[in-house]
Design an enzyme around this catalytic site. Structure first.
Site, mmCIF file in Angstrom:
data_model
loop_
_atom_site.group_PDB
_atom_site.id
_atom_site.type_symbol
_atom_site.label_atom_id
_atom_site.label_comp_id
_atom_site.label_asym_id
_atom_site.label_seq_id
_atom_site.Cartn_x
_atom_site.Cartn_y
_atom_site.Cartn_z
ATOM 1 N N LYS A 69 0.925 -1.473 0.426
ATOM 2 C CA LYS A 69 0.194 0.043 0.181
ATOM 3 C C LYS A 69 0.971 1.387 -0.293
ATOM 4 O O LYS A 69 0.803 2.281 -0.592
ATOM 5 C CB LYS A 69 -0.801 -0.096 1.349
ATOM 6 C CG LYS A 69 -1.687 -1.083 0.835
ATOM 7 C CD LYS A 69 -3.376 -1.156 2.204
ATOM 8 C CE LYS A 69 -3.780 -1.606 2.445
ATOM 9 N NZ LYS A 69 -4.854 -2.601 3.295
ATOM 10 N N ASP B 46 -10.939 2.920 3.806
ATOM 11 C CA ASP B 46 -11.664 1.469 3.322
ATOM 12 C C ASP B 46 -13.567 0.660 3.906
ATOM 13 O O ASP B 46 -14.111 0.359 3.764
ATOM 14 C CB ASP B 46 -11.649 0.656 5.770
ATOM 15 C CG ASP B 46 -10.801 0.051 4.878
ATOM 16 O OD1 ASP B 46 -10.004 -0.394 3.813
ATOM 17 O OD2 ASP B 46 -9.692 -0.313 6.364
ATOM 18 N N GLN C 47 -4.947 -1.311 9.703
ATOM 19 C CA GLN C 47 -5.231 -2.865 9.232
ATOM 20 C C GLN C 47 -5.671 -3.858 9.781
ATOM 21 O O GLN C 47 -4.875 -3.362 10.366
ATOM 22 C CB GLN C 47 -3.597 -2.759 8.857
ATOM 23 C CG GLN C 47 -3.200 -4.150 8.006
ATOM 24 C CD GLN C 47 -4.150 -4.569 7.102
ATOM 25 O OE1 GLN C 47 -3.466 -3.718 6.141
ATOM 26 N NE2 GLN C 47 -4.420 -5.044 6.176
#
Ligand code: NDP
Length: 290
Positions: free
Chosen positions: A54, A121, A98
């Site tokens: 990422k 997200d 995460q």
């Protein structure tokens, strides 16, 4: 007839190129460089790889990238304090914590502390609500990627019978909301669905997000259907190692479908590309840019 293979790697590269163009335009037109902060708690090897990828792809697109690596024993209060600090930092446009988090941490509380306008997200209840009522919002990445792939085959999904197998909050439900927004007629199948084969047989567009290796067989699939396989399952392979397979039995489904995503190389590469896209969108939402 062998179906068209949808190349997720190539489509993801196109999405990333579009993100890089958007970033350049934001820099030139608004003096704005979007930035993504990723919080990683603990030493989970798979999570470390995701976070590294990422960070690299964020920088490649011309954006700022920050990583916060915290030891596994970090308290929930300390993690919440990091999230609050990032919420209040105007240079940070996107925040990603995460998953999975260590067991002593309430993941829901952490995710719900993220400013909804920085929630790249798309898991915050505010963003879930905005998605379902059709407002501009940050949409979960894998569902967005799945719909982009379907639209490479049929740009106008309007009126199609779409069947989603799976109703999780991270894939099944948001993908169903997106398909409704595309004017599909959407059926969501799950573990209690009766006669699932015949439900799937009615699908012009099938999205499989179950987590059961090769569950969907070719004779379930409507001839010519678009099949998007979200599943990532590790199974033993002939050479004694393991291999990745999807939720669809690729060999038999590819004989019947009009187009199909492979595993790996289908939906998987789209997730980070859509995360980068969400970071740009978050920056625009925060600045009131259309
Ligand atoms: P979950 O385990 O959260 O959800 C699975 C869903 O499948 C549930 O809704 C469940 O139904 C349903 N289900 C389980 N068994 C059956 C069955 N026999 N028949 C029909 N439906 C069934 O999984 P996720 O949504 O998180 O992930 C799904 C798959 O997608 C996994 O393989 C995962 O690895 C993959 N994935 C891939 C990503 C990517 O980047 N490509 C990202 C995220 C996930 P019920 O609700 O009734 O229990």
């Amino acid at each position: 007839m062998q179906s068209r293979v949808i190349d997720g790697k190539a489509v993801a590269a196109d999405v990333r190129a579009g993100v890089a163009r958007d970033v350049a335009a934001l820099k030139a037109g608004h003096g704005l460089t979007p930035g993504l902060a990723v919080v990683l708690v603990g030493e989970d090897p798979a999570s470390k790889v995701y976070v590294k990828n990422k960070g690299e792809q964020t920088k490649e697109a011309g954006m700022n990238s920050w990583e916060y690596r915290l030891p596994a024993e970090t308290s929930e209060a300390e993690i919440l304090a990091v999230v609050e600090k990032l919420n209040n930092d105007p240079a940070v446009n996107g925040i990603l914590v995460q998953l999975p988090l260590p067991k002593h941490v309430n993941a829901e509380r952490v995710l719900n502390t993220i400013d909804p306008n920085k929630d790249v997200d798309g898991f915050h209840p505010v963003n879930v609500g905005r998605l379902w009522i059709g407002e501009r919002t940050l949409v979960p990445c894998t569902p967005t990627g799945s719909v982009i792939l379907a639209k490479t085959v049929q740009p106008n999904l309007s009126g199609m019978n779409a069947v989603v197998i799976g109703r999780s909050n991270i894939v099944g439900k948001p993908v169903a909301a997106l398909l409704l927004r595309e004017n599909c007629t959407v059926t969501v199948a799950h573990s209690r669905t009766r006669n699932i084969e015949s439900v799937v047989k009615g699908a012009d567009l099938l999205i499989a997000a179950v987590g059961i290796p090769e569950m969907v067989k070719g004779d379930w699939v409507k001839p010519g259907a678009i099949v998007i396989d979200v599943g990532i399952n590790r199974v033993p392979s002939a050479n004694g190692k393991t291999k990745l397979v999807g939720d669809c039995d690729y060999e038999s489904c590819a004989q019947v479908a009009g187009a199909i995503t492979p595993v790996p190389g289908g939906v998987g590469p789209m997730t980070i590309a859509c995360l980068l896209q969400n970071t740009v969108e978050a920056a625009k939402i925060q600045r009131g840019i259309k």
